[in-house]
Write a protein that holds these residues in place. Structure first.
Motif, PDB file in Angstrom:
ATOM      1  N   SER A 149       0.854  -1.194   0.000  1.00 17.46           N
ATOM      2  CA  SER A 149       0.000   0.000   0.000  1.00 17.46           C
ATOM      3  C   SER A 149       0.884   1.236   0.000  1.00 17.46           C
ATOM      4  O   SER A 149       2.037   1.195   0.449  1.00 17.46           O
ATOM      5  N   GLY A 150       0.322   2.344  -0.468  1.00 16.26           N
ATOM      6  CA  GLY A 150       1.023   3.608  -0.328  1.00 16.26           C
ATOM      7  C   GLY A 150       1.283   3.930   1.130  1.00 16.26           C
ATOM      8  O   GLY A 150       2.228   4.664   1.456  1.00 16.26           O
ATOM      9  N   ALA A 151       0.473   3.342   2.023  1.00 15.47           N
ATOM     10  CA  ALA A 151       0.651   3.554   3.462  1.00 15.47           C
ATOM     11  C   ALA A 151       1.918   2.896   3.986  1.00 15.47           C
ATOM     12  O   ALA A 151       2.366   3.212   5.090  1.00 15.47           O
ATOM     13  N   ARG A 153       4.713   3.351   2.560  1.00 12.38           N
ATOM     14  CA  ARG A 153       5.798   4.249   2.173  1.00 12.38           C
ATOM     15  C   ARG A 153       5.524   5.710   2.536  1.00 12.38           C
ATOM     16  O   ARG A 153       6.391   6.565   2.386  1.00 12.38           O
ATOM     17  N   ASN A 154       4.301   5.966   3.019  1.00 15.77           N
ATOM     18  CA  ASN A 154       3.928   7.313   3.459  1.00 15.77           C
ATOM     19  C   ASN A 154       3.145   7.197   4.756  1.00 15.77           C
ATOM     20  O   ASN A 154       2.277   6.320   4.891  1.00 15.77           O
ATOM     21  N   ALA A 155       3.429   8.068   5.711  1.00 14.66           N
ATOM     22  CA  ALA A 155       2.750   8.028   7.007  1.00 14.66           C
ATOM     23  C   ALA A 155       1.417   8.776   6.942  1.00 14.66           C
ATOM     24  O   ALA A 155       1.317   9.838   6.323  1.00 14.66           O
ATOM     25  N   TYR A 156       0.382   8.199   7.572  1.00 12.43           N
ATOM     26  CA  TYR A 156      -0.932   8.819   7.651  1.00 12.43           C
ATOM     27  C   TYR A 156      -1.387   8.848   9.100  1.00 12.43           C
ATOM     28  O   TYR A 156      -1.346   7.820   9.793  1.00 12.43           O
ATOM     29  N   SER A 160      -1.431   4.418  12.094  1.00  6.46           N
ATOM     30  CA  SER A 160      -0.103   3.968  12.512  1.00  6.46           C
ATOM     31  C   SER A 160       0.043   2.457  12.449  1.00  6.46           C
ATOM     32  O   SER A 160       1.093   1.938  12.051  1.00  6.46           O
ATOM     33  N   CYS A 163      -0.036   1.437   8.596  1.00  7.31           N
ATOM     34  CA  CYS A 163       1.222   1.850   7.972  1.00  7.31           C
ATOM     35  C   CYS A 163       2.363   0.923   8.401  1.00  7.31           C
ATOM     36  O   CYS A 163       3.183   0.494   7.575  1.00  7.31           O
ATOM     37  N   ALA A 167       4.412  -1.550   5.921  1.00  9.53           N
ATOM     38  CA  ALA A 167       5.850  -1.313   5.813  1.00  9.53           C
ATOM     39  C   ALA A 167       6.633  -2.571   6.159  1.00  9.53           C
ATOM     40  O   ALA A 167       7.701  -2.828   5.587  1.00  9.53           O
ATOM     41  N   ARG A 215      -9.804  13.432   1.696  1.00 11.94           N
ATOM     42  CA  ARG A 215      -9.056  13.095   0.481  1.00 11.94           C
ATOM     43  C   ARG A 215      -9.609  11.834  -0.162  1.00 11.94           C
ATOM     44  O   ARG A 215      -9.783  11.768  -1.389  1.00 11.94           O
ATOM     45  N   ASP A 251       4.975  -0.399  -7.374  1.00 12.34           N
ATOM     46  CA  ASP A 251       3.615   0.138  -7.380  1.00 12.34           C
ATOM     47  C   ASP A 251       3.085  -0.009  -8.798  1.00 12.34           C
ATOM     48  O   ASP A 251       3.766   0.369  -9.757  1.00 12.34           O
TER      49      ASP A 251
END
Length: 258
Positions: A149-151, A153-156, A160, A163, A167, A215, A251
């Motif tokens: 997931s994009g999660a 590689r990016n924190a939301y 937690s 993510c 990761a 978003r 991706d």
């Protein structure tokens, strides 16, 4: 496992976790449409696929969020029998949960444990079991697809746990790429933002718990979510390609651009 005795076994076979709905169901159906035998793993069964593809579709009911239950299942013969003689076996580690969605200090402890078991322990246990099985020939391959997931590689904020677990799959793939047994390839592959039940859960979460909810609401309203069917085709195409495993994380949106 319920394959017809008269049906020829496909040289490529696939295991799909979380196969009863969403992206997992789309993966299972797309694979079956390509005449690839599928073994679905999850807490339930998919009756429609079972009736349509009885000769090529097998299912096993196992709670992937229960490591002891999965360990007992792996100690049996179902997985070995399904993979025996295949030239290529694909493992799509798709099952997962986005819960708990909440800031640190407001997360349910058991939900954290279940998410780690389902999102991390189960994929790692299944990948290990697949890699440990003997190959039918020197050219046979085992391909592990972690659905990332994009999660990862990016924190939301509010995510937690999600993510961290995604990761973990990315870093597992990076490490396995360094020591994988012969014939084993792995990639932690993000499918983009797919319109599944997980997205419904996200949009139903309060802004206090997940500040970026707007978003994801806009992605839905603007038609920017990928369908499970389209995402499944992209994932399968890459999993079967010669390029698969050349990088440990990827991706599908970048693959399309390339």
């Amino acid at each position: 496992m319920t394959n017809s005795a008269s049906a020829p076994r496909s040289a490529v076979r696939a295991i799909v976790t979380g196969h009863t709905r969403g992206l997992g169901a789309a993966l299972a159906k797309a694979l079956l449409q390509r005449d690839i035998d599928v073994l679905g793993l999850g807490r339930g069964t998919h009756g429609e696929l079972a009736s349509q593809y009885a000769a090529r579709f097998a299912q096993a009911v196992v709670d992937l969020a229960d490591p002891a239950a999965l360990d007992r299942w792996l100690a049996g013969e179902t997985l070995k029998a399904f993979a025996h003689g295949a030239q290529c076996v694909l493992l799509f580690n798709n099952a997962g949960t986005v819960d708990p969605i909440a800031p640190l200090g407001a997360q349910d402890a058991l939900a954290i444990a279940r998410a780690v078991a389902l999102n991390v322990a189960a994929p790692l246990m299944l990948a290990n079991a697949l890699a440990a099985m003997p190959h039918s020939s020197a050219s046979a391959s085992r391909r592990v697809v972690h659905i990332s997931s994009g999660a990862a590689r990016n924190a939301y904020a509010g995510w937690s746990v999600y993510c961290a677990t995604k990761a973990a799959l990315d870093h597992h793939a990076r490490a396995v790429a360094l020591d994988a047994p012969p014939g084993v390839r792995v990639c932690s592959l993000a499918p983009g933002v797919v319109d599944t039940g997980m997205q419904q859960t996200i949009r139903a979460t309060s802004v206090d718990q997940f500040p970026m909810r707007e978003r994801f609401e806009q992605l839905k309203q603007n038609g920017l979510l990928s369908t499970p069917e389209a995402a499944a085709q992209q994932l399968i195409d890459y999993a079967l390609s010669e390029a698969f495993g050349s990088v440990p994380t990827a991706d599908v949106r970048d693959l399309v651009k390339a």
